[in-house]
Design a protein around this motif. Structure first.
Motif, short mmCIF file in Angstrom:
data_model
loop_
_atom_site.label_atom_id
_atom_site.label_comp_id
_atom_site.label_asym_id
_atom_site.label_seq_id
_atom_site.Cartn_x
_atom_site.Cartn_y
_atom_site.Cartn_z
N PHE A 161 0.79 -1.29 -0.09
CA PHE A 161 -0.10 -0.08 -0.05
C PHE A 161 0.90 1.11 0.14
CE2 PHE A 161 -2.93 -3.21 1.99
CZ PHE A 161 -3.87 -2.95 1.08
N ILE A 162 2.19 1.04 -0.10
CA ILE A 162 3.12 2.38 -0.23
C ILE A 162 3.51 2.41 -1.56
CG2 ILE A 162 5.21 3.22 1.02
CD1 ILE A 162 4.61 1.89 3.32
N VAL A 163 4.10 1.44 -2.09
CA VAL A 163 4.80 1.51 -3.40
C VAL A 163 3.66 1.60 -4.49
CG1 VAL A 163 6.00 0.47 -5.35
CG2 VAL A 163 6.51 0.01 -2.76
N ARG A 164 3.45 2.72 -4.94
CA ARG A 164 2.04 3.28 -5.88
C ARG A 164 2.69 4.42 -6.59
NH1 ARG A 164 1.78 5.33 -1.33
NH2 ARG A 164 0.27 7.02 -0.77
N PRO A 165 1.86 4.82 -7.63
CA PRO A 165 1.72 6.27 -8.23
C PRO A 165 0.97 7.31 -7.15
CG PRO A 165 1.13 4.63 -9.73
CD PRO A 165 1.15 3.88 -8.61
N VAL A 166 1.76 8.19 -7.02
CA VAL A 166 1.03 9.18 -6.04
C VAL A 166 0.93 10.65 -6.72
CG1 VAL A 166 1.71 8.14 -3.90
CG2 VAL A 166 3.23 9.59 -4.78
N GLY A 167 1.26 10.87 -8.05
CA GLY A 167 0.94 12.26 -8.67
C GLY A 167 2.59 12.88 -8.25
N GLY A 168 3.46 12.07 -8.46
CA GLY A 168 4.93 12.54 -8.14
C GLY A 168 5.19 13.90 -9.12
N HIS A 169 4.46 14.00 -10.10
CA HIS A 169 5.22 15.16 -11.13
C HIS A 169 4.58 16.32 -10.65
CE1 HIS A 169 1.09 14.07 -12.24
NE2 HIS A 169 0.72 15.37 -12.75
N LYS A 170 3.76 16.48 -9.49
CA LYS A 170 3.22 17.63 -8.77
C LYS A 170 4.01 17.98 -7.49
CE LYS A 170 -1.49 16.80 -10.54
NZ LYS A 170 -2.86 16.60 -9.94
N GLN A 171 5.16 17.11 -7.39
CA GLN A 171 5.88 17.56 -6.08
C GLN A 171 7.30 17.78 -6.34
OE1 GLN A 171 5.34 13.76 -3.46
NE2 GLN A 171 3.36 13.50 -4.06
N VAL A 172 7.40 18.32 -7.40
CA VAL A 172 8.92 18.91 -7.57
C VAL A 172 9.25 19.99 -6.75
CG1 VAL A 172 10.04 19.99 -9.57
CG2 VAL A 172 8.38 18.40 -10.28
N ARG A 173 10.56 19.86 -6.35
CA ARG A 173 11.19 20.52 -5.42
C ARG A 173 12.61 21.04 -5.87
NH1 ARG A 173 9.06 20.17 0.33
NH2 ARG A 173 7.37 18.94 0.24
N PRO A 174 13.27 22.18 -5.57
CA PRO A 174 14.49 22.57 -5.80
C PRO A 174 15.52 21.76 -4.98
CG PRO A 174 13.13 24.33 -4.95
CD PRO A 174 12.51 23.28 -4.66
N SER A 175 15.11 20.84 -3.97
CA SER A 175 16.08 20.19 -3.07
C SER A 175 16.09 18.71 -3.72
CB SER A 175 15.50 19.93 -1.71
OG SER A 175 14.07 19.43 -1.62
N ASP A 176 15.29 18.52 -4.77
CA ASP A 176 15.44 17.09 -5.42
C ASP A 176 16.78 16.79 -5.89
OD1 ASP A 176 12.69 16.69 -5.13
OD2 ASP A 176 12.08 17.24 -7.03
N GLY A 177 17.48 17.59 -6.49
CA GLY A 177 18.87 17.26 -6.73
C GLY A 177 19.67 16.92 -5.38
N LYS A 178 19.57 17.23 -4.32
CA LYS A 178 20.25 16.90 -3.08
C LYS A 178 19.66 15.51 -2.79
CE LYS A 178 21.16 21.98 -1.52
NZ LYS A 178 20.81 22.88 -0.35
N CYS A 179 18.82 15.30 -2.90
CA CYS A 179 18.09 14.17 -2.27
C CYS A 179 18.62 13.00 -3.24
CB CYS A 179 16.52 14.12 -2.51
SG CYS A 179 15.69 15.33 -1.27
N PHE A 180 18.75 13.23 -4.61
CA PHE A 180 19.27 12.20 -5.50
C PHE A 180 20.85 12.13 -5.15
CE2 PHE A 180 15.62 12.58 -8.29
CZ PHE A 180 15.31 11.10 -8.49
#
Length: 587
Positions: A193-212
């Motif tokens: 119930f956790i691994v699923r599509p969650v509309g991630g294209h709407k969760q873009v953040r400037p910190s994504d690069g640091k997370c990767f």
């Protein structure tokens, strides 16, 4: 209380939580890599010979590759339902094998054991498909890194599960089969119930690069740590306490990425004002439907009417020329001077069904190059024992362990490098695949020549190249043929592995090896008398020289096919990533 509830909801819907959970799921999904560890106890318990055991291995490979039903069910069932099916298949297949091996149920005929191995390993395809489909949809602009990291953890799962099993130190090797049956199933059910599509294209953040960057750091640390643990346990007799410490540190490293969704959900709010501008504004689908149909018609005419040199122009000039040509076509169509044709099927970059993709030259260029690269790489992996023995190495274990690490780094690095190609230069991703296939070519040459130390260099280059295929090819398929039917497309692409090994290993490598062994056996009369009852063995670089040169040549052919695909898809990648690349350059 309301704020806490909102943060908990944000945490549960975070695409980074889905990504981390998918990494954990993939860490248990590579059960096929453990077949070499469980096959000896199956052989001894059931009294199988090597040929019968090889048939079980073929069943395992087919179960790992045949995912047609997986792709179809993932389109019909909810994501959690597909994971539940995979967990059930894994539990039933390997659970029954464990019952047979431990004599708790009657012994089954060989064909039934093959069926159980096939069913159990086929559950792995559900874990892989659900993880990739969910995360590629949640990270549509970071497909290379996401696919590379997830496939990397799947490739490393054998080493992870082996280390976890060592913690229990069970004297009965059959307990490893029990862990293979129960462990992945429990993890799959726990995360369904956790691994699923969650509309991630709407969760873009400037910190994504640091997370990767943090994720990549964890991957490198995990690879280095496992390699170090393997070397220590291979060279030194370690106590149970040390093994427990090794496993505890391993689990801590796997838990580190959960810091990302926790920090993003419960940390201070840091929303960048330009984040929403990165996403296209919602449009009225009904109102814009007729205009969309008209644009699609004109775009199909543009493919026929525009001069070829237009694609070579800079982005701004190309857009002006295309807009001018489209205006002329609109006017000509309105005056009746041009009879506009309706296009047949989707264009590159749109959503294809599997049937539509199978009639496209682009798909077969990608698939055949995958056979050339991954097929030759898997042939080396499957024959590492005989390769090392023919060159005078007594213990092939170190090469098997090393190539699993290089395979992992190739998957992670291939995704990262190919993402730099498309994001920074808006150039087709298959160019990175061509480079890695040329690297594999050098690896095959080193393995074939048999120079001192060439086994170490060859396994490094082949492992990196083989791993990179599983990061680059699925990401390329999703970009050229869309995300809607990605599950079916991905599972068809995985057929390249058994197809390649059927040609390279079963037909080429084994035939040449047996011929050389027979030739040496006839030349050495003393060896012929002493080892009359033993299977034939080949010694020297000649055993795999011709095979390696053939695979090196076919990797060059695969690289050439990739470059043809690059030339055919430049405009697609320019449209997908050109705007982001040019805007980043302006900043």
């Amino acid at each position: 209380m309301g704020v806490l509830q909102e943060k908990l909801s944000s945490f549960y819907k975070s695409r980074w939580l889905v990504f981390v959970a998918a990494m954990w799921l993939q860490s248990w999904a590579g059960i096929g890599y453990l077949f070499g560890s469980i096959s000896p106890v199956i052989k001894s318990s059931l009294g199988y010979n090597q040929k019968q055991l090889a048939m079980l291995g073929v069943a395992k490979d087919l179960g790992d590759a045949v995912g047609f039903m997986t792709g179809l069910l993932c389109e019909i069932l909810p994501i959690w339902g597909a994971l539940l099916v995979g967990a059930a298949l894994n539990l039933v297949g390997y659970g029954w094998v464990w019952l047979v091996v431990t004599s708790q149920v009657p012994v089954l005929p060989l064909w039934a054991m093959c069926a159980l191995i096939f069913v159990g390993t086929n559950g792995e395809t559900y874990f892989n498909t659900v993880s990739l489909v969910s995360c590629v949809q949640n990270f549509p602009k970071s497909r290379g890194p996401v696919v590379g990291i997830l496939k990397g953890f799947a490739g490393l799962s054998g080493a992870i599960l082996t280390q976890i099993y060592a913690l229990f130190h069970a004297p009965n090797q059959a307990s490893l089969i029990f862990m293979v049956a129960v462990g992945p199933s429990l993890v799959g059910i726990g995360l369904m119930f956790i691994v699923r599509p969650v509309g991630g294209h709407k969760q873009v953040r400037p910190s994504d690069g640091k997370c990767f960057t943090l994720i990549y750091g964890v991957c490198l640390l995990l690879a280095a740590y496992l390699l170090g643990v393997m070397v220590v346990q291979d060279l030194v007799e370690v106590s149970e306490t040390v093994i427990s410490i090794f496993t505890g540190v391993l689990l801590l490293i796997l838990l580190v990425p959960i810091v990302i969704p926790i920090t993003l959900s419960f940390g201070p709010e840091q929303r960048h004002p330009e984040v929403e501008a990165l996403l296209p504004p919602p449009q009225n689908k009904e109102a814009g439907k007729s205009q969309l149909d008209s644009d699609e018609v004109i775009l199909s005419e543009l493919e026929d009417e525009k001069p070829k040199e237009v694609d070579m122009l800079p982005a701004s000039e190309r857009q002006k020329r295309i807009a001018h040509l489209q205006q002329r076509l609109l006017q000509a169509a309105a005056e009746g001077a041009v009879r506009v044709k309706r296009r047949r099927g989707p264009h590159r970059g749109e959503d294809f069904t599997l049937t539509q993709a199978l009639i496209k030259a682009d798909f077969w260029l990608l698939f055949i190059s995958m056979i050339m690269g991954s097929g030759s790489g898997l042939t080396v992996i499957d024959n590492l024992g005989q390769m090392s023995q023919s060159l005078g190495y007594d213990n092939a274990h170190i090469f098997v362990s090393m190539i699993s690490i290089w395979n992992f780094l190739g998957r992670v690095g291939g995704g990262y490098i190919s993402e730099l190609v498309v994001r920074d230069h808006a150039y087709p991703r298959p160019v990175a695949l061509a480079v890695f296939q040329l690297i594999m070519t050098l690896g095959h040459v080193f393995l074939g020549m048999g120079w001192p130390g060439s086994m170490y260099v060859g396994t490094l280059l082949v492992g990196l190249g083989y791993g990179a295929h599983w990061a680059i090819v699925p990401a390329t398929a999703s970009e050229l043929f869309g995300l809607r039917n990605f599950g079916a497309l991905y599972n068809f692409i995985t057929i390249a592995n058994p197809a390649g090994t059927l040609v390279f290993s079963s037909l080429i490598a084994s035939t040449i090896y047996d011929a050389e062994a027979e030739k040496q056996h006839r030349q050495n009369m003393m060896l012929r008398v002493l080892n009359a009852s033993e299977p034939l063995k080949c010694e020297g670089s000649v055993c795999f020289f011709l095979t390696s040169m053939i695979m090196a040549g076919l990797c060059v052919v695969g690289a050439g096919l990739c470059m043809v695909l690059v030339l055919r898809t430049r405009i697609v990648y320019a449209n997908l990533y050109g705007k982001a690349s040019s805007s980043r350059l302006r900043l």
